[in-house]
Design a protein around this motif. Structure first.
Motif, mmCIF file in Angstrom:
data_model
loop_
_atom_site.group_PDB
_atom_site.id
_atom_site.type_symbol
_atom_site.label_atom_id
_atom_site.label_comp_id
_atom_site.label_asym_id
_atom_site.label_seq_id
_atom_site.Cartn_x
_atom_site.Cartn_y
_atom_site.Cartn_z
ATOM 1 N N ASP A 203 32.385 29.848 37.567
ATOM 2 C CA ASP A 203 33.072 28.778 36.847
ATOM 3 C C ASP A 203 34.223 28.270 37.708
ATOM 4 O OD1 ASP A 203 33.954 27.010 34.928
ATOM 5 O OD2 ASP A 203 34.969 28.525 33.716
ATOM 6 N N PRO A 204 33.909 27.566 38.804
ATOM 7 C CA PRO A 204 34.970 27.178 39.731
ATOM 8 C C PRO A 204 35.968 26.178 39.168
ATOM 9 C CG PRO A 204 32.865 26.237 40.387
ATOM 10 C CD PRO A 204 32.574 27.212 39.313
ATOM 11 N N ASP A 205 35.592 25.397 38.139
ATOM 12 C CA ASP A 205 36.560 24.482 37.540
ATOM 13 C C ASP A 205 37.304 25.112 36.362
ATOM 14 O OD1 ASP A 205 34.417 24.543 35.826
ATOM 15 O OD2 ASP A 205 34.139 22.369 35.734
ATOM 16 N N ARG A 206 36.954 26.336 36.015
ATOM 17 C CA ARG A 206 37.647 27.150 34.995
ATOM 18 C C ARG A 206 37.767 26.416 33.657
ATOM 19 N NH1 ARG A 206 42.839 29.422 38.137
ATOM 20 N NH2 ARG A 206 43.239 30.452 36.133
ATOM 21 N N ASP A 207 36.650 25.780 33.266
ATOM 22 C CA ASP A 207 36.633 25.103 31.972
ATOM 23 C C ASP A 207 35.943 25.923 30.902
ATOM 24 O OD1 ASP A 207 33.999 24.927 32.801
ATOM 25 O OD2 ASP A 207 33.796 22.781 32.383
ATOM 26 N N ARG B 118 32.193 33.594 28.532
ATOM 27 C CA ARG B 118 31.989 34.759 27.666
ATOM 28 C C ARG B 118 31.735 36.028 28.486
ATOM 29 N NH1 ARG B 118 30.191 35.233 22.232
ATOM 30 N NH2 ARG B 118 30.340 37.429 21.658
ATOM 31 N N ASP B 119 30.981 35.907 29.585
ATOM 32 C CA ASP B 119 30.689 37.089 30.397
ATOM 33 C C ASP B 119 31.760 37.362 31.445
ATOM 34 O OD1 ASP B 119 30.151 34.990 32.105
ATOM 35 O OD2 ASP B 119 27.985 35.278 32.086
ATOM 36 N N ALA B 120 32.835 36.549 31.446
ATOM 37 C CA ALA B 120 34.019 36.775 32.279
ATOM 38 C C ALA B 120 33.720 36.757 33.778
ATOM 39 C CB ALA B 120 34.715 38.082 31.895
ATOM 40 N N ILE B 121 32.659 36.058 34.195
ATOM 41 C CA ILE B 121 32.397 35.939 35.627
ATOM 42 C C ILE B 121 33.580 35.246 36.294
ATOM 43 C CG2 ILE B 121 30.946 34.734 37.321
ATOM 44 C CD1 ILE B 121 28.551 35.379 35.550
ATOM 45 N N GLY B 122 34.047 35.840 37.378
ATOM 46 C CA GLY B 122 35.236 35.345 38.065
ATOM 47 C C GLY B 122 36.506 36.071 37.703
ATOM 48 N N ALA B 123 36.480 36.877 36.634
ATOM 49 C CA ALA B 123 37.668 37.666 36.283
ATOM 50 C C ALA B 123 37.901 38.747 37.336
ATOM 51 C CB ALA B 123 37.489 38.296 34.910
ATOM 52 N N ARG B 124 39.154 39.073 37.564
ATOM 53 C CA ARG B 124 39.524 40.106 38.526
ATOM 54 C C ARG B 124 40.140 41.287 37.791
ATOM 55 N NH1 ARG B 124 42.648 39.318 44.260
ATOM 56 N NH2 ARG B 124 40.602 38.400 44.694
ATOM 57 N N VAL B 125 39.707 42.487 38.166
ATOM 58 C CA VAL B 125 40.235 43.713 37.575
ATOM 59 C C VAL B 125 40.855 44.557 38.682
ATOM 60 C CG1 VAL B 125 39.685 45.826 36.315
ATOM 61 C CG2 VAL B 125 38.526 43.685 35.725
ATOM 62 N N VAL B 126 42.088 44.984 38.448
ATOM 63 C CA VAL B 126 42.785 45.883 39.370
ATOM 64 C C VAL B 126 43.003 47.212 38.654
ATOM 65 C CG1 VAL B 126 44.842 46.257 40.767
ATOM 66 C CG2 VAL B 126 43.925 43.945 40.504
ATOM 67 N N VAL B 127 42.552 48.288 39.278
ATOM 68 C CA VAL B 127 42.663 49.622 38.693
ATOM 69 C C VAL B 127 43.503 50.491 39.615
ATOM 70 C CG1 VAL B 127 41.393 51.730 38.132
ATOM 71 C CG2 VAL B 127 40.517 49.515 37.386
ATOM 72 N N GLY B 128 44.553 51.065 39.060
ATOM 73 C CA GLY B 128 45.380 52.009 39.796
ATOM 74 C C GLY B 128 45.172 53.410 39.257
ATOM 75 N N ALA B 129 44.962 54.372 40.158
ATOM 76 C CA ALA B 129 44.718 55.753 39.734
ATOM 77 C C ALA B 129 45.162 56.698 40.837
ATOM 78 C CB ALA B 129 43.236 55.974 39.417
#
Length: 646
Positions: free
Chosen positions: A192-196, A507-518
């Motif tokens: 979703d490059p235009d983030r609409d 809905r499937d959050a394609i393009g979302a970024r997740v950062v995990v610290g452990a």
């Protein structure tokens, strides 16, 4: 990177004196379970010799990844068949296996080269886009949400935005440029490059069948790629030229290489390379001659009036010459391999780098954004210290933390008679150990996809072989080996495309970024290099391929993790969770911060998890400050951390 993460080598028990680990066990880390899992009858075939890929993702919303695999005629008209859907089901003993399910509507009879998965209509189930060669592509809408049944319907014709007008807009089945059908599709990606809030589609086209002498109206071969904008009503518009992403363009803006038009695209991927939260686009091209290159397009975002500006070609702005080393580029994947907060690139090449006349090599491009403040790539060739054994004649590429140490490892699919490669990320370089871990098959391997098919917390691997035998499901068996002891976290994201914000998530959050610290090495501190960065991606490897849309993180020896989500809408989420959890985060829903065990409630088990993970033997466990850790601290914990919990 630092060498402190060398525990990864010990976890997988690779025998090498230089890193001082124990000898390899008799039992391999990966076990070929193709027959036992019900996949022995699948024999891959493809519409062109460069494919096929496939889909290894959850298609019926039960949490377990299924397999959608290609069956097609090849360029000689052989192997006529239809694509096959394998449902992941539970056996009586609790194990998982796959059952071939007919009559799901996915039996496309075209000459398939691959498929990608994404929820293009935001209805809560994952749809399929099938790539065919010399034939129109097909969009299969998943009707699970509407009917409760595992059923797909071909909606390709309905994607035409102007069905009653004689123009070059035909929806996602086929595009036309200069009067020529663009029907040689090999790769694709949803994003979703235009983030609409609606998934758009990029399709990579080739110049013809592998090895064919070009024919047709062009004096030279070559097909333009296609970028389809989702109109939000089920239709798609070809916006390739307006968006600036034809697949290849010269430094002077021309579309003609020395011997073809628009090059020959073999793989594409959307990822955010400059950390501005706008998905960028990487296209790998099989170089037919100078000045052909792989292409990197940077997303320009929106202007002050909210209008999306499309992409800008930056390939020629990068030094050393970006995308010029892989002469026969085939596959691609991205990962933050050094845990520095930016995404690096690996491009495979169908070449032998040991031959002086070879057109190229596999490329590892380090992103130096975190070090320099600007997106800048440095090429690390298949040589020490990054790689101790160079891959050759390569096709698919798959980054995944297969041994759960917090570092992304790499699988490379390879042409027969050479073997596949598996590179273990040791923190300061990659160690090639395919033979030691059971992945050194000598087959004509093309696509490779990863997913945790049995949800045991260890990512498995499916490799598509096209030499007439069965493809291979490799079950990750590292947990059963001595010295394993590594923990995991799986993150499933659910975006909110109806949020009242200017920018939105799909809905499937394609393009979302997740950062995990452990605290991977359990030294009591989450160091800078112990933060992992992943993005939800649909479309990578070789040809059209999709791995699990759930993100899988290794936590090493950590008992808990900090999880941060950067949604495409601009929203953010943060939660602390116990290790060995399958976590679902919904956009706009306040996370239950105290639910460390992931069971939906905050109770005494979460308090014990808190004490064990964060404060064992530390005064910080005494939350109410009375000098002892007791039930009073538990109630203090509930008050402090139960916000957003049931």
């Amino acid at each position: 990177m630092t060498s402190t993460s060398r525990l990864s080598v010990a976890l997988i028990a690779a025998s090498t004196a230089s890193v001082g680990v124990s000898p390899a066990p008799a039992q391999p880390a990966f076990v070929n379970v193709t027959e036992e899992a019900g996949l022995g009858s699948y024999v891959a075939s493809t519409g062109d010799g460069h494919g096929p890929g496939g889909v290894f993702a959850d298609l019926n919303n039960d949490g377990f990844p299924d397999l959608y695999l290609m069956r097609a005629r090849d360029q000689h008209g052989l192997h006529p068949s239809t694509n096959q859907f394998y449902l992941n089901v539970s056996a009586p003993d609790g194990s998982r296996h796959f059952v071939l399910v007919p009559f799901t509507g996915t039996e496309d009879p075209g000459d398939a080269t691959g498929a990608i998965a994404g929820d293009y209509d935001n209805d809560g189930d994952v749809d399929l886009y099938v790539l065919n060669f010399d034939q129109p592509n097909v969009l299969l809408r998943n009707l699970l949400t509407e009917t409760g049944l595992l059923l797909f319907v071909d909606v390709t014709e309905q994607t035409d935005p102007t069905p009653d007008v004689a123009d070059d807009q035909f929806g996602v089945g086929i595009a036309v440029f200069d009067g020529v059908p663009l029907d040689n599709s090999l790769s694709a990606a949803w994003a979703d490059p235009d983030r609409d809030g609606d998934l758009d589609l990029y399709v990579g086209n080739h110049n013809g069948y592998a090895g064919d002498v070009p024919e047709g109206p062009f004096a030279v071969p070559g097909r333009r790629d296609v970028f389809y904008l989702n109109n939000g009503d089920g239709t798609f518009t070809d916006a390739t030229m307006e968006s600036g992403v034809p697949g290849w363009v010269s430094e002077q803006g021309a579309f003609q290489t020395s011997n073809q038009r628009f090059s020959s695209t073999n793989a594409v991927i959307f990822a955010n390379f400059n950390n501005d939260r706008w998905p960028d686009l990487l296209v790998t091209n099989k170089i037919g001659g100078p000045p052909d290159r792989d292409m990197l397009y940077i997303n320009l975002g929106r202007d002050a009036g909210g209008h999306w500006l499309g992409f800008q070609t930056v390939t020629y702005d990068l030094f050393p010459p970006f995308g010029a080393a892989s002469g026969a580029a085939m596959g691609v994947d991205v990962a933050d391999i050094d845990n520095d907060g930016d995404l690096d690139i690996y491009i495979t090449d169908w070449s032998d780098p040991s031959v002086p006349a070879s057109p190229g090599q596999n490329d590892l491009w380090f992103n130096l954004l975190s070090e320099t403040g600007e997106m800048f790539f440095v090429l690390a060739a298949d040589a020490a210290p990054q790689f101790d054994a160079p891959a050759k004649f390569s096709w698919g590429a798959q980054f995944q933390d297969f041994n759960n140490d917090g570092l992304a490892d790499l699988h490379v699919a390879t042409e027969f008679p050479f073997r596949d490669f598996f590179y273990l990320n040791g923190g300061d370089g990659f160690l090639e150990i395919a033979q030691k871990v059971g992945l050194a098959q000598r087959r004509s391997s093309h696509g490779d996809m990863s997913a945790d098919y049995n949800r045991d917390g260890w990512a498995d691997l499916f490799v598509v072989n096209i030499d007439g035998g069965a493809s291979a499901l490799f079950e990750n068996n590292i947990a059963a080996l001595p010295q394993a002891g590594a923990n995991f976290l799986t993150v499933k994201l659910v975006g909110d495309p109806l949020a009242p914000s200017e920018l939105k998530s799909t809905r499937d959050a394609i393009g979302a970024r997740v950062v995990v610290g452990a605290d991977l090495n359990a030294d009591g501190v989450i160091d800078e290099y112990e933060y992992q960065t992943r993005e939800v991606v649909s479309g990578s490897s070789n040809a059209g391929s999709t791995s699990s849309l759930d993100l899988e993180f290794g936590l090493g020896h950590a008992f808990a993790a900090e999880v941060f989500v950067l949604w495409p809408s601009g929203d953010e989420s943060a939660v602390v969770v116990a290790a060995n959890t399958h976590l679902t985060i919904e956009e706009g829903v306040s996370p239950c911060l105290g639910d460390l065990t992931g069971d939906g409630t905050v109770d005494v088990r979460d308090f014990f998890a808190f004490v064990t993970a964060f404060a064992s033997g530390d005064p910080a466990s005494d939350l109410n400050g009375d000098g002892s850790v007791d039930v009073g601290d538990f109630f203090a914990f509930v008050v402090a951390f139960s916000a957003g919990c049931p």
